[in-house]
Design an enzyme around this catalytic site. Structure first.
Site, PDB file in Angstrom:
ATOM      1  N   GLU A  71     -19.643   4.847  20.937  1.00 56.19           N
ATOM      2  CA  GLU A  71     -20.579   3.760  21.230  1.00 56.19           C
ATOM      3  C   GLU A  71     -20.820   2.854  20.027  1.00 56.19           C
ATOM      4  O   GLU A  71     -21.117   1.681  20.187  1.00 56.19           O
ATOM      5  CB  GLU A  71     -21.902   4.319  21.765  1.00 56.19           C
ATOM      6  CG  GLU A  71     -21.811   4.918  23.175  1.00 56.19           C
ATOM      7  CD  GLU A  71     -21.378   6.380  23.184  1.00 56.19           C
ATOM      8  OE1 GLU A  71     -20.998   6.922  22.112  1.00 56.19           O
ATOM      9  OE2 GLU A  71     -21.425   6.994  24.273  1.00 56.19           O
ATOM     10  N   PHE A  89     -32.986  16.112  29.937  1.00 58.58           N
ATOM     11  CA  PHE A  89     -31.612  16.158  29.446  1.00 58.58           C
ATOM     12  C   PHE A  89     -31.139  14.742  29.088  1.00 58.58           C
ATOM     13  O   PHE A  89     -31.279  13.818  29.879  1.00 58.58           O
ATOM     14  CB  PHE A  89     -30.685  16.773  30.504  1.00 58.58           C
ATOM     15  CG  PHE A  89     -29.243  16.791  30.063  1.00 58.58           C
ATOM     16  CD1 PHE A  89     -28.846  17.532  28.949  1.00 58.58           C
ATOM     17  CD2 PHE A  89     -28.291  16.043  30.750  1.00 58.58           C
ATOM     18  CE1 PHE A  89     -27.528  17.536  28.535  1.00 58.58           C
ATOM     19  CE2 PHE A  89     -26.962  16.047  30.335  1.00 58.58           C
ATOM     20  CZ  PHE A  89     -26.583  16.790  29.231  1.00 58.58           C
ATOM     21  N   GLN A  90     -30.612  14.593  27.912  1.00 59.51           N
ATOM     22  CA  GLN A  90     -30.113  13.315  27.390  1.00 59.51           C
ATOM     23  C   GLN A  90     -31.157  12.216  27.385  1.00 59.51           C
ATOM     24  O   GLN A  90     -30.869  11.056  27.646  1.00 59.51           O
ATOM     25  CB  GLN A  90     -28.853  12.871  28.147  1.00 59.51           C
ATOM     26  CG  GLN A  90     -27.707  13.848  27.904  1.00 59.51           C
ATOM     27  CD  GLN A  90     -26.349  13.276  28.231  1.00 59.51           C
ATOM     28  OE1 GLN A  90     -26.210  12.507  29.171  1.00 59.51           O
ATOM     29  NE2 GLN A  90     -25.346  13.663  27.463  1.00 59.51           N
ATOM     30  N   LYS A 138     -32.577   5.472  35.304  1.00 57.51           N
ATOM     31  CA  LYS A 138     -31.606   5.725  36.367  1.00 57.51           C
ATOM     32  C   LYS A 138     -32.134   5.317  37.747  1.00 57.51           C
ATOM     33  O   LYS A 138     -31.422   4.730  38.555  1.00 57.51           O
ATOM     34  CB  LYS A 138     -31.255   7.221  36.356  1.00 57.51           C
ATOM     35  CG  LYS A 138     -30.012   7.556  37.108  1.00 57.51           C
ATOM     36  CD  LYS A 138     -29.568   8.996  36.846  1.00 57.51           C
ATOM     37  CE  LYS A 138     -28.320   9.255  37.687  1.00 57.51           C
ATOM     38  NZ  LYS A 138     -27.721  10.558  37.422  1.00 57.51           N
ATOM     39  N   MET A 150     -15.492   0.698  -4.148  1.00 58.03           N
ATOM     40  CA  MET A 150     -16.678   0.013  -4.634  1.00 58.03           C
ATOM     41  C   MET A 150     -17.645   0.992  -5.286  1.00 58.03           C
ATOM     42  O   MET A 150     -18.287   0.679  -6.290  1.00 58.03           O
ATOM     43  CB  MET A 150     -17.366  -0.753  -3.497  1.00 58.03           C
ATOM     44  CG  MET A 150     -18.499  -1.629  -3.946  1.00 58.03           C
ATOM     45  SD  MET A 150     -17.994  -2.783  -5.225  1.00 58.03           S
ATOM     46  CE  MET A 150     -17.660  -4.254  -4.267  1.00 58.03           C
TER      47      MET A 150
HETATM   48  C1  LIG Z   1     -21.565   3.708   6.561  1.00 49.61           C
HETATM   49  C2  LIG Z   1     -21.555   3.545   5.099  1.00 49.61           C
HETATM   50  N1  LIG Z   1     -21.615   4.619   4.289  1.00 49.61           N
HETATM   51  C3  LIG Z   1     -21.599   4.475   2.951  1.00 49.61           C
HETATM   52  C4  LIG Z   1     -21.543   3.237   2.384  1.00 49.61           C
HETATM   53  C5  LIG Z   1     -21.564   3.067   0.865  1.00 49.61           C
HETATM   54  N2  LIG Z   1     -20.336   2.410   0.391  1.00 49.61           N
HETATM   55  C6  LIG Z   1     -20.274   1.095   0.117  1.00 49.61           C
HETATM   56  S1  LIG Z   1     -18.759   0.605  -0.357  1.00 49.61           S
HETATM   57  C7  LIG Z   1     -18.156   2.158  -0.237  1.00 49.61           C
HETATM   58  C8  LIG Z   1     -16.731   2.450  -0.572  1.00 49.61           C
HETATM   59  C9  LIG Z   1     -15.795   1.910   0.431  1.00 49.61           C
HETATM   60  O1  LIG Z   1     -14.529   2.465   0.170  1.00 49.61           O
HETATM   61  P1  LIG Z   1     -13.272   1.944   0.935  1.00 49.61           P
HETATM   62  O2  LIG Z   1     -13.531   1.856   2.377  1.00 49.61           O
HETATM   63  O3  LIG Z   1     -12.085   2.753   0.542  1.00 49.61           O
HETATM   64  O4  LIG Z   1     -13.107   0.444   0.406  1.00 49.61           O
HETATM   65  P2  LIG Z   1     -12.847  -0.082  -1.076  1.00 49.61           P
HETATM   66  O5  LIG Z   1     -14.154  -0.271  -1.746  1.00 49.61           O
HETATM   67  O6  LIG Z   1     -12.009   0.920  -1.785  1.00 49.61           O
HETATM   68  O7  LIG Z   1     -12.144  -1.384  -0.873  1.00 49.61           O
HETATM   69  C10 LIG Z   1     -19.151   3.045   0.176  1.00 49.61           C
HETATM   70  C11 LIG Z   1     -18.966   4.492   0.331  1.00 49.61           C
HETATM   71  C12 LIG Z   1     -21.520   2.141   3.264  1.00 49.61           C
HETATM   72  N3  LIG Z   1     -21.501   0.879   2.825  1.00 49.61           N
HETATM   73  N4  LIG Z   1     -21.497   2.314   4.601  1.00 49.61           N
END
Ligand SMILES: Cc1ncc(C[n+]2csc(CCOP(=O)(O)OP(=O)(O)O)c2C)c(N)n1
Lengths: 572, 169
Positions: free
Chosen positions: A55, A117-118, A167, A476
């Site tokens: 979803e 439920f749900q 529902k 990042m």
């Molecule tokens: C759902 C979610 N969890 C954690 C983060 C924290 N976060 C921001 S950038 C990042 C790294 C992303 O790594 P990747 O997808 O390999 O992309 P890159 O930065 O290497 O281009 C994370 C873990 C986030 N933005 N979203």
């Protein structure tokens, strides 16, 4: 008002309303509470239901569809877990003002509150992350509620609306009368700007020596890109854009300074710091843009045009607020300009900054780099594509190196920064745009967060190009660890735990390629762009230790900008 | 500075919660809140006392206006207004203190609404500072329990009819 006197079931009314709203696609996933709707859906032919695999994917797909088309994205899910799985997507749409309507099934009215439920109180859960939400308690209210939901989602500052459908409401009958008009006494979006304020803005801009337009996603949403281009060119006003604003003004125009803010260009940030009149258009002075607000554009007279009054004076106090639709207001300011400002010196000053510290990356060691890949994609498409990025380094590099030339060509999760956005959002966008390539760019981390939607892409044969920028790292986060957390690369190294992305693609029945050689890029892009009747996947294995520069550290001032790696030897 | 904000809201499912959720979500504080019916059947009035500088209050009012269920939002702080609060104060009594408490109660035009051998419940109504004062003078006797209604307020003089909101999204 036309009266159709026969009794219709809630489910019939639901689809009648969607027909009136001209809904073309529903992104959804069935379950117990919405079985009756799916029973009817079986015979509905005026819209297409896209079955996702999670979803969250449905909501991001609806967002991608909405952002690419400007229409309302529609989601249908079941109660409980189906509803709670939509929460991240709804929060994402709220932060980025994306018009979507999410229909959630709910347990029968008499069981609400019984821990049935749900059952989940999705109206309570989503209250702070929706523009508005509704629980329909009587089938007689259904049509008007749906009408209101679409109206609220798509007008004013757009946003997500949740409609919770017990529902029994769907199963009961009543007379159907389509409500042509909606009148919400508590909701009257204001589109027209105050005419004196508009005159004053024109006066001030025309006298400015160092004016700067700071453009956000609002310009794109209002459909004001043409007005912006006319205004900027006629008056020779430099334009800088936020992450969501990219595409509002052609990236190849010499008046474009690219993105500002944390990973903005040096010259855009210098321009912000030194301008004498800053005109914010459909932007919200977000912390990723301003850094430390005390030092943000301190010398500038600030004009703020926005449809949402809460954005005004929220983060930065401005001198001249104008509340209303930015498209109309831009056109009016343009027509009120008593003279064009003389900006030649200012533009040459900006060009000096441009030369002083251009965007730069290493390209003579034969190793593959993200910046190079993005430049190649940008050249190949001439900016005439829809690019849907995920969250992380690749997102910032795409913002820096892809030359967006058209509005609605840049789709990304900016406000919430939701990893896992790109794959489903690109699928949604592909249903809205048929005449331009759809390019999904993800990191190796984020790609795995909604990886299940690959089968949605391959089943519906959507022509999405899934580009994975694989640096084998949560890049990042790695960058912040290197810069600010003592180089403790805690749980960000995926090199030993990443799947084989080519095999993954193939398992989902998608033709897949991989390379780590810059020389292969042209050929692989050629290949990818020749496939237009189904998805294709390309993994670009890039160097892992690169960082996105320039960078203004979080909460810092533009003078704190880091333009290159502090300590090039200390690499993993 | 304290601000009294008067809000007319749709009287339907979830609308009060929406207002309260906005306050907590945005980190605005609520000193007191009262909700009740108005002269119009499907509209309720919420009176919220909050605190903050001018910029913050400006945001509070805008954020309230932005909610779809709010019909009218007014910061009454700078307007001539009537503010009232009701408190029920249950104090300990002893033979010696009875008379004194009754006298104090009279000074504040309070009513004794319940009495037992050991305690007395006093009802005080008035502007919030009067209620504060009553609480302060009764405190030395030992307050066992207290309930305050929160402030209700109306602007003085002729009130304009409920107008449609403007400048909202
Ligand atoms: C759902 C979610 N969890 C954690 C983060 C924290 N976060 C921001 S950038 C990042 C790294 C992303 O790594 P990747 O997808 O390999 O992309 P890159 O930065 O290497 O281009 C994370 C873990 C986030 N933005 N979203």
């Amino acid at each position: 008002m036309k009266k159709e006197n026969k009794l219709l079931s809630g489910a019939d009314i639901f689809f009648e309303c969607l027909k009136h709203e001209k809904v073309e696609y529903i992104f959804g996933y069935p379950g117990g509470s919405v079985l009756k709707l799916y029973e009817h859906l079986y015979d509905v032919d005026f819209l297409k239901h896209i079955l996702v695999r999670h979803e969250q994917g449905a909501v991001h797909a609806a967002e991608g569809y909405a952002k690419a088309s400007g229409k309302v994205g529609v989601v249908l899910v079941t109660s409980g877990p189906g509803a709670t799985n939509t929460v991240t997507g709804i929060a994402d749409a709220y932060m980025d003002s994306v018009p979507i309507v999410v229909f959630t099934g709910q347990v029968p009215s008499h069981l609400i509150g019984n821990d049935a439920f749900q059952e989940a109180d999705i109206v309570g859960i989503t209250r702070p992350i929706t523009k508005h939400n509704f629980l329909v308690r009587d089938v007689k209210d259904l049509a008007l509620t749906i009408r209101k939901a679409f109206f609220i989602a798509s007008t004013g500052r757009p946003g997500p609306v949740v409609v919770d459908l017990p529902k029994d409401v769907i199963a009961s009958n009543c007379e159907f009368e389509y409500p042509e008009d909606v009148d919400l006494r508590g909701y009257k979006p204001n589109y027209k700007g105050h005419s004196n304020q508009i005159k004053k803005a024109a006066e001030i801009i025309s006298k400015a020596k160092k004016p700067l337009l700071y453009v956000g996603g609002g310009v794109i949403m209002s459909g004001g890109a043409n007005e912006l281009a006319l205004f900027a060119r006629e008056n020779k006003l430099p334009v800088t854009m936020t992450l969501q604003g990219l595409g509002a003004f052609p990236g190849t125009d010499e008046l474009s300074l690219g993105m500002l803010g944390m990973h903005g260009t040096y010259w855009a940030n210098q321009a912000v710091n030194n301008c004498d009149v800053l005109v914010s258009l459909g932007a919200r002075f977000d912390d990723r843009v301003t850094g430390k607000t005390d030092t943000f554009a301190t010398g500038a007279y600030k004009i703020h045009v926005d449809i949402d009054p809460t954005c005004i004076d929220k983060n930065v106090v401005v001198d001249l607020p104008i509340v209303g639709d930015v498209k109309h207001i831009l056109a009016e300011i343009a027509s009120e300009m008593p003279r064009t400002p003389d900006t030649d010196d200012w533009l040459s000053q900006i060009n000096e900054w441009r030369d002083e510290c251009p965007l730069h990356y290493e390209d003579n060691d034969g190793r593959l780099r993200t910046e190079f890949v993005i430049e190649k994609i940008s050249e190949k498409t001439k900016g005439n594509a829809v690019v849907i990025t995920d969250v992380g380094q690749h997102q910032m590099w795409t913002a820096q190196y892809f030359k967006y030339n058209y509005p609605r060509s840049n789709i990304t999760s900016g406000g919430l920064g939701t990893m896992g956005f790109s794959v489903p959002a690109s699928i949604g966008a592909s249903f809205a745009v048929k005449d331009r390539p759809i390019i999904s760019i993800s990191g190796d981390g984020g790609f795995q967060m909604n990886i299940q939607e690959l089968i949605t892409a391959s089943y519906y044969k959507v022509p999405v190009k899934f580009f994975i920028i694989n640096n084998n790292f949560l890049g990042m986060v790695r960058q912040w660890q290197e810069l600010f957390h003592a180089e403790k690369y805690s749980f960000t190294d995926l090199s030993l735990s990443n799947p084989d992305f080519v095999k993954v693609g193939e398992a989902f029945n998608i033709e897949s390629f991989s390379t780590d050689n810059p020389k292969d890029v042209d050929g692989l892009l050629e290949k990818a762009f020749s496939i237009n009747d189904r998805p294709v996947l390309v993994e670009f294995k890039v160097v892992k230790e690169d960082m996105v520069f320039p960078m203004v550290p979080s909460g810092g001032s533009i003078s704190d900008m880091i333009v290159k790696r502090l300590n090039p030897k200390r690499m993993i | 500075m304290k601000h009294t904000i008067s809000i007319l809201v749709e009287n339907h499912f979830g609308s009060f919660d929406r207002v309260a959720t906005m306050f907590s979500g945005k980190g605005f504080n609520i000193r007191s809140i009262s909700i009740g019916e108005t002269e119009i059947e499907d509209i309720s009035r919420m009176t919220i006392v909050t605190q903050g500088d001018a910029q913050l209050i400006d945001q509070v009012v805008k954020q309230l206006n932005r909610l779809i269920d709010t019909i009218k939002v007014v910061d009454l702080s700078h307007a001539p207004r009537v503010e009232r609060e009701l408190a029920l104060i249950k104090v300990n009594i002893s033979k010696g203190s009875m008379e004194e408490i009754k006298n104090l109660c009279d000074i504040f035009r309070g009513n004794i609404v319940d009495i037992t051998n050991r305690s007395m419940t006093i009802e005080v109504t008035g502007p919030p500072d009067k209620v504060d004062a009553a609480v302060n003078v009764l405190a030395p006797f030992g307050i066992k329990e207290m309930a305050r209604s929160g402030i209700v307020a109306l602007q003085r003089g002729e009130q304009t009819k409920i107008k449609k909101k403007q400048n909202i999204t």
